[in-house]
Motif scaffolding. Structure first.
Motif, short mmCIF file in Angstrom:
data_model
loop_
_atom_site.label_atom_id
_atom_site.label_comp_id
_atom_site.label_asym_id
_atom_site.label_seq_id
_atom_site.Cartn_x
_atom_site.Cartn_y
_atom_site.Cartn_z
N ILE A 187 0.76 -1.38 0.10
CA ILE A 187 -0.04 0.23 -0.04
C ILE A 187 0.76 1.17 -0.05
CG2 ILE A 187 -1.83 1.18 1.32
CD1 ILE A 187 -2.72 -1.44 0.21
N ARG A 188 0.46 2.14 -0.66
CA ARG A 188 1.16 3.54 -0.62
C ARG A 188 1.33 4.11 0.63
NH1 ARG A 188 -0.64 7.43 -3.76
NH2 ARG A 188 1.45 8.39 -4.16
N LEU A 189 2.28 4.67 1.15
CA LEU A 189 2.45 5.19 2.29
C LEU A 189 1.69 6.55 2.43
CD1 LEU A 189 3.33 5.45 5.35
CD2 LEU A 189 5.48 6.36 4.44
N ARG A 190 1.59 7.19 1.53
CA ARG A 190 0.74 8.46 1.57
C ARG A 190 -0.79 8.25 1.53
NH1 ARG A 190 2.24 13.80 -1.88
NH2 ARG A 190 3.58 14.01 -0.16
N ASP A 191 -1.14 7.12 0.98
CA ASP A 191 -2.73 6.80 0.97
C ASP A 191 -2.96 6.33 2.41
OD1 ASP A 191 -2.86 7.03 -1.63
OD2 ASP A 191 -3.03 4.95 -2.00
N MET A 192 -1.94 5.82 3.20
CA MET A 192 -2.27 5.60 4.73
C MET A 192 -2.25 6.74 5.51
SD MET A 192 -3.24 2.51 5.03
CE MET A 192 -3.00 2.17 6.72
N ILE A 193 -1.25 7.81 5.04
CA ILE A 193 -1.26 9.25 5.86
C ILE A 193 -2.74 9.76 5.77
CG2 ILE A 193 -0.39 11.40 5.47
CD1 ILE A 193 2.29 9.93 4.99
N ILE A 194 -3.23 9.66 4.77
CA ILE A 194 -4.37 10.40 4.19
C ILE A 194 -5.66 9.62 4.79
CG2 ILE A 194 -6.18 11.04 2.37
CD1 ILE A 194 -4.03 11.61 0.46
N ALA A 195 -5.54 8.28 5.02
CA ALA A 195 -6.56 7.62 6.04
C ALA A 195 -6.38 7.88 7.38
CB ALA A 195 -6.39 6.25 5.52
N ILE A 196 -5.22 8.12 7.83
CA ILE A 196 -5.09 8.26 9.25
C ILE A 196 -5.67 9.97 9.39
CG2 ILE A 196 -3.48 9.19 10.86
CD1 ILE A 196 -1.60 7.06 9.72
N GLU A 197 -5.34 10.86 8.54
CA GLU A 197 -5.88 12.22 8.86
C GLU A 197 -7.37 12.28 8.86
OE1 GLU A 197 -7.86 15.75 8.26
OE2 GLU A 197 -7.62 14.27 6.37
#
Length: 413
Positions: free
Chosen positions: A10-20
């Motif tokens: 999974i792309r890390l940035r996608d997970m960062i956006i999910a966290i936000e």
């Protein structure tokens, strides 16, 4: 094949956006705070001529800065007081959550100091880059707090008052060149208009689509990050502490012994860890109510599993996990919520998580009752099978392994 590294990434940035997206749900009526802070911070960084790498760092830091916030009460204090006495608590939590997670560990120290005023911060024995980035996020955060009540109606009229307040607070709180860059940006109507609902969403998804951020997470890293997100959810209420963690563990136990393959077992644990992300949008007083919910409160609670789905479904590679997590209140008879899925649409993985969720919730003490013993839990599960809510085969398996399931559910396995 190494399943942990090759089966799913999974792309890390996608997970960062999910966290936000998850953490911003704590704002209840305002769910874009992290996005706006990311935009403001990256815009100031660009105004100052920072490198592309530093601009993207500022954006991601802004998205993550409130990762230590779980409750509406903490959020309310942070957005109504310019310098709340207890602000450092969520900074410490955020630091503790990220410091041992390698892909995001470089944000941990700046998060620790993102509510520290510039005058004491500049004299601390920390890297200058950390201090400057921490102060950049503090500035962006306070700008957004001052502006939040004006978006969508009079932000262009209010910006001068926001400028004046930032200048008034500058001597103690903010590094001067950051403020100068902000004041230059503030002259642009476009800067402020971008902060409004539909535009800030578009900006965020455009940033998500950029190819400059290529780090991908392995399945094991996704699990570790899911444990962090589960902790955030579980801290929202003292009565649900460790619920997501235990549902993940119980789902894994059932899946392994039910015959699912190794990759599916890892994925089902992740889905169990993430199943209640949407509860971050439920008011604290509803989750902590010492009694049964009324109709209005239940209607609000019905939203949470859909919010889980919305957070996860946009992450390429997590499509099945998004469904397993979001379907934990669906029923075999089609009368669950929020999608009213029927038996034909409910996978074995979703059914396992549904049973695990009920089992763990019954084993855990809640505001209106003590945790139940295993025999009572199994009786209730069978009643729910009879009512058409839970899968008969999985409940039968749980009954055969009821003592082991109970120990997993209460964390003593």
């Amino acid at each position: 094949m190494d399943i942990a590294k090759d089966a799913l990434s999974i792309r890390l940035r996608d997970m960062i956006i999910a966290i936000e997206t998850a953490v911003s749900l704590v704002g209840i009526d305002d769910t874009n705070h992290g996005k706006r802070v990311g935009y403001i911070a990256s815009s100031i960084a660009q105004q100052l001529g920072y490198s592309r790498e530093d601009i993207e760092y500022a954006f991601e830091f802004g998205m993550l800065h409130d990762i230590g916030v779980s409750t509406n009460a903490t959020h309310q204090k942070l957005v109504t007081e310019f310098d709340w006495d207890n602000a450092q608590e969520h900074c410490q939590i955020g630091y503790d959550l990220l410091k041992s997670f390698s892909p995001l560990a470089h944000f941990a120290l700046p998060i620790l100091y993102h509510h520290t005023a510039w005058q004491p911060l500049k004299n601390l024995d920390i890297p200058q880059y950390v201090a400057l980035m921490a102060n950049l996020i503090f500035l962006a955060d306070r700008i957004d707090v001052l502006a939040a009540t004006h978006y969508e109606h009079d932000i262009l009229l209010a910006r001068k008052d926001i400028d004046n307040e930032i200048v008034r607070q500058q001597a103690r709180y903010f590094e001067p060149t950051l403020v100068d860059a902000y004041l230059e940006l503030s002259k642009s109507e476009a800067f402020w208009i971008m902060l409004q609902g539909q535009h800030i969403y578009r900006f965020t998804w455009e940033m998500a689509a950029r190819k400059t951020q290529t780090h991908e997470l392995s399945l094991d890293e996704i699990k570790q990050l899911s444990q962090i997100m589960a902790y955030i959810v579980d801290q929202k209420s003292p009565f649900t502490a460790e619920h997501s963690l235990r549902v993940g563990e119980l789902s894994l136990y059932i899946a392994k012994n039910y015959g699912l393959d190794e990759e599916q077992c890892k994925k089902i644990e992740i889905a169990g860890l993430l199943h209640d992300l949407g509860k971050l949008n439920i008011p604290d007083e509803i989750l902590d109510k010492p009694g049964k919910l009324n109709d209005d409160e239940r209607a609000i609670m019905f939203h949470h599993s859909y919010e889980t789905y919305e957070i996860l479904r946009h992450i390429a590679g997590l499509e099945d996990i998004a469904q397993w997590a979001a379907f934990h209140h669906e029923s075999i008879n089609g009368k669950g919520y929020p999608f009213h899925k029927t038996a034909l649409s409910l996978s074995t993985e979703a059914r396992i998580i549904a049973v695990s969720d009920v089992f763990q919730a019954l084993a855990q003490a809640r505001p209106y009752r003590k945790g139940l013993d295993v025999n009572k839990i199994v009786t209730i599960l069978h009643d729910m099978v009879t009512e058409g809510k839970l899968d008969q085969s999985i409940v039968h398996f749980v009954e055969q392994h009821q003592d082991e399931c109970y120990r997993v559910a209460v964390g003593s396995y």
